[in-house]
Design a protein around this motif. Structure first.
Motif, PDB file in Angstrom:
ATOM      1  N   GLU A  49       4.425   5.455   3.708  1.00 13.67           N
ATOM      2  CA  GLU A  49       5.303   5.198   2.447  1.00 13.67           C
ATOM      3  C   GLU A  49       6.480   5.621   2.142  1.00 13.67           C
ATOM      4  OE1 GLU A  49       3.016   5.265  -1.388  1.00 13.67           O
ATOM      5  OE2 GLU A  49       0.915   5.209  -0.020  1.00 13.67           O
ATOM      6  N   ALA A  53      10.376   4.008   2.306  1.00 11.32           N
ATOM      7  CA  ALA A  53      11.360   4.184   1.441  1.00 11.32           C
ATOM      8  C   ALA A  53      12.782   4.621   1.749  1.00 11.32           C
ATOM      9  CB  ALA A  53      10.972   5.512   0.248  1.00 11.32           C
ATOM     10  N   THR A 278       9.508   9.211  -3.635  1.00  9.05           N
ATOM     11  CA  THR A 278       8.196   8.703  -3.157  1.00  9.05           C
ATOM     12  C   THR A 278       7.127   9.925  -2.977  1.00  9.05           C
ATOM     13  OG1 THR A 278       9.379   6.859  -2.213  1.00  9.05           O
ATOM     14  CG2 THR A 278       7.263   7.340  -1.198  1.00  9.05           C
ATOM     15  N   ASN A 281       5.697  10.903  -6.227  1.00  9.72           N
ATOM     16  CA  ASN A 281       4.710   9.711  -6.590  1.00  9.72           C
ATOM     17  C   ASN A 281       3.488  10.064  -6.119  1.00  9.72           C
ATOM     18  OD1 ASN A 281       6.796   8.501  -8.226  1.00  9.72           O
ATOM     19  ND2 ASN A 281       6.982   6.839  -6.778  1.00  9.72           N
TER      20      ASN A 281
END
Length: 384
Positions: A49, A53, A278, A281
């Motif tokens: 992830e 990003a 990211t 998150n």
């Protein structure tokens, strides 16, 4: 002959690829990485992830400078201060830069000169952050540093009370000293620090460069001790390896950091912010943080059960996945662990620091425990 300054005492290892907790060197030897780039790659190497990003942002825009609005900064700042008593963020590129900003802000806002820090602390290697650091070895050879830093013994309430005065701008501390040996103070000491700050209108600066962003099982380590900081500094795990630092502060401090008071060319550029958002998150999730706490408690307990019976092991301490093993043969053991496929890092002369990615699996922790037990017991066997 290398064209690099010999600033670092490097291992003869080049880590060339990695995924999660696993890395491979130039000879394709496999290691469990319990250094995480010194508490940086908290989501492990090449987290999909985070990679996504970075790729997506790199195809939009990389850098604009802080002369323009950067919406990613606004969103990232909001995420960082959410559910805290902090209100604003300044973005930079490293922990040392974040601490420099904190020092400048504290002195400018209070119009006072003295900042209290603590022995064995580490705040960076620039002139300001080096002056704040309570380790003489990193200051040798540089001549006079900034003079208005007082370094007190860690965990000494009485000396703190005796030192605070009307010219004290701030008390600056790591709530868990990382480089200084993974040292946690008594809860009464943190309470005294907070009381001194409230009583004398002193700013409390907490250096969370190593302990922040989930490393201890909470978003910020100060949350374990019910502290109310005025300024918090961050870096390391904030970008999972992409350079970014941040200074967070209360709204009352905004007036002292107006246009022209401080700045940075690269700090908080869209690439860094996209990566960091990211990271947050993922890490700033209750389930994720609960897992960090669970894994840390279990791993520390198992280390205590298996190692404290050895006469050269003095203490095992830490919080979450910031763990220190204090022992008499730390350097020898770090080498032995490395040879057996586990990378660790020292914290002073007698502490082995374990900093696995926060995503480390139970199976990987089990493997690490086996390697640690074998190395420690081999040292013990040789000694008898």
């Amino acid at each position: 002959m290398s064209s690099l300054f010999p600033t670092y005492k490097r291992k003869h290892i080049e880590l060339q690829k990695g995924s999660g907790t696993i890395v491979f060197d130039q000879n394709n030897k496999r290691y469990l990485d319990f250094t995480s780039g010194i508490a940086v790659t908290s989501l492990g190497h090449c987290h999909p992830e985070v990679v996504k990003a970075l790729k997506e942002q790199s195809e939009r825009i990389w850098h604009t400078s802080n002369l323009f609005e950067i919406q990613q900064q606004e969103l990232l700042a909001e995420t960082l201060v959410n559910q805290t008593n902090l209100d604003a963020a300044f973005f930079c590129n490293s922990g040392a830069e974040a601490n420099e900003a904190a020092i400048k802000l504290a002195k400018k806002f209070t119009k006072r000169n003295k900042i209290i820090t603590f022995k064995n602390s580490f705040h960076g290697r620039t002139f300001g952050s080096m002056s704040a650091t309570g380790q003489q070895k990193i200051k040798e050879g540089y001549g006079p540093l900034l003079s208005e830093f007082i370094h007190l013994p860690w965990n000494d309430r009485q000396q703190l009370k005796n030192t605070v005065d009307s010219d004290t701008a701030a008390i600056m501390m790591e709530v868990i000293q990382g480089e200084g040996g993974v040292k946690v103070a008594d809860p009464s000491f943190y309470k005294e620090v907070q009381e001194m700050c409230k009583q004398h209108d002193i700013l409390l600066i907490i250096d969370e460069v190593q302990t922040g962003i989930g490393r201890t099982g909470k978003r910020y380590a100060y949350e374990h001790f019910d502290l109310d900081p005025d300024i918090v500094t961050l870096a390391k795990g904030l970008g999972n390896g992409f350079p970014i630092g941040a200074m967070l502060g209360k709204s009352k401090l905004k007036e002292a950091f107006g246009p022209g008071s401080h700045g940075t060319t690269f700090g908080g550029n869209p690439l860094a912010c996209a990566v960091s958002q990211t990271v947050l998150n993922i890490i700033f999730s209750d389930n994720f943080l609960s897992e960090v706490k669970r894994k840390g408690i279990d791993f520390i307990n198992r280390l205590v059960d298996s190692l404290m019976k050895l006469p050269f092991v003095n203490e095992i301490r830490g919080e979450g996945l910031l763990i220190g093993i204090e022992c008499d043969q730390a350097a020898e053991l770090i080498k032995a662990l490395e040879e057996n496929g586990l990378l660790t890092v020292p914290a002073g002369e007698k502490v082995i620091r374990l900093l696995p990615p926060l995503t480390v699996t139970d199976e990987e922790l089990e493997t690490a425990l086996r390697i640690i037990n074998e190395a420690f017991n081999n040292i013990y066997t040789k000694a008898i």
